[in-house]
Design an enzyme around this catalytic site. Structure first.
Site, short mmCIF file in Angstrom:
data_model
loop_
_atom_site.label_atom_id
_atom_site.label_comp_id
_atom_site.label_asym_id
_atom_site.label_seq_id
_atom_site.Cartn_x
_atom_site.Cartn_y
_atom_site.Cartn_z
N THR A 1 0.86 -1.18 0.00
CA THR A 1 0.00 0.00 0.00
C THR A 1 0.89 1.23 0.00
OG1 THR A 1 -1.71 -1.18 1.24
CG2 THR A 1 -1.84 1.22 1.21
N LYS B 1 -0.87 2.59 9.74
CA LYS B 1 -0.04 2.86 8.56
C LYS B 1 -0.89 3.27 7.36
CE LYS B 1 1.37 -0.72 6.23
NZ LYS B 1 0.77 -0.57 4.86
N LYS C 1 -6.49 1.30 -4.15
CA LYS C 1 -6.22 0.59 -2.90
C LYS C 1 -6.40 1.52 -1.71
CE LYS C 1 -4.98 -2.45 0.13
NZ LYS C 1 -3.68 -3.11 0.22
#
Length: 328
Positions: A101, A245, A177
């Site tokens: 990601t 994150k 994403k």
């Protein structure tokens, strides 16, 4: 197609996602190299029929396509360009498939730097978690030149139930994403808040789950994560720190563009609080533990203050990188 006819593939990062992906490739008949710093991960992969190595440099000359299943853009860059990285040993014309990601601009910059070495990049983040990774049933959100999709088609088919081709430009896969992670994180945080509110109001947790999953307020994340809470089992499949994150990347990219994401900001705050309380390595459903004054299934009452889990966590590294990342 026989093993000798298939592309030789490498996977960097044998964590909760990468291990399942690497073993799916082995099952599909690919000669597969797997890289991880952890000896136990290498031994497990070797036992599944793969070639296990401790550094990316050791696989560089052996493979034509490499999947980087690591934490973020910085770690992707490190395994490619850093000490004991893939370059300069990777053959010109090879393909790197970035599965982490990342912010779209970071992927674009990575693609430009690889192109200077005649290495091609496919932007292909993944979704589905460790179970679907192990079953070869991931969702892949990919962008890049059509010629790269053709070269990597059989590899992607071995890994995914669905591959979305999102255009020729690097970064579109990563942008989609990030939208997925925004929704996943907000939905998990909302499910935790709803359950905490219901429990505090006297609802039986199991009954509450049964009603909501048959009602308009249900979501995929509610249905998938609340059973972890009901079982009092916070063994991580995707951890609290994953959403610290990933929502952090979403928030930072939007902040840079002065685009408001108030729900994302609040969900990020909830996961950050949970991590600060020592819950970062627990399942992301453990974000419910930030709520005071409730008794969760399998725990003691938490009337004294925030948090009702200990600070130890499960003691496993969830980063699907060279140190070993699960994802939504």
């Amino acid at each position: 197609m026989s093993t000798t006819q298939r592309t030789r593939v490498g996977v960097i990062g044998l964590g909760s996602m990468g291990m399942g992906m690497a073993t799916s490739l082995v099952r599909a008949g690919f000669e597969t190299w797997g890289c991880d710093l952890r000896e136990e991960a290498r031994a497990s992969f070797a036992g599944a029929g793969g070639h296990a190595v401790a550094t990316a440099a050791e696989m560089a000359a052996e493979v034509e396509i490499v999947l980087t299943v690591v934490v973020n853009a910085e770690q992707t860059r490190a395994v490619l360009f850093g000490d004991n990285g893939l370059l300069p040993g990777l053959k010109p014309g090879s393909v790197v498939i970035s599965c982490a990601t990342c912010a779209p601009d970071a992927v674009q910059a990575l693609g430009a730097d690889l192109a200077a070495h005649d290495i091609h990049l496919l932007d292909a983040p993944i979704s589905g978690g460790s179970v679907k990774a192990a079953a070869g049933q991931l969702t892949i959100m990919a962008s890049g030149p059509a010629a790269l999709f053709e070269r990597a088609d059989d590899v992607l088919d071995a890994l995914a139930a669905k591959v979305f081709r999102l255009g020729d430009g690097l970064g579109q896969g990563s942008q989609v994403k990030l939208v997925n992670q925004l929704l996943a994180g907000v939905h998990i945080a909302a499910a935790a808040e709803a359950m905490a509110y219901g429990i505090r109001g006297g609802c039986d947790p199991q009954t509450l789950y049964d009603v909501i999953t048959q009602s308009a307020g249900n979501s995929w994340m509610f249905e998938n994560r609340v059973p972890h809470i009901l079982a009092g089992d916070y063994t991580p499949h995707s951890a609290v720190d994953i959403f610290v994150k990933d929502l952090g990347i979403v928030h930072d990219t939007a902040h840079r563009d002065k685009f408001p994401l108030p729900l994302t900001a609040q969900a990020l705050n909830q996961f950050t609080v949970a991590s600060a309380q020592g819950l970062g390595r627990e399942d992301d459903s453990a974000v419910i533990k930030v709520y005071p004054g409730i008794t969760l299934p399998g725990t003691a009452a938490n009337d004294a203050g925030f948090g009702n889990g200990d600070d130890s966590g499960p003691g496993s590294d969830l980063d699907d990188g060279p140190n070993d990342h699960g994802g939504a």
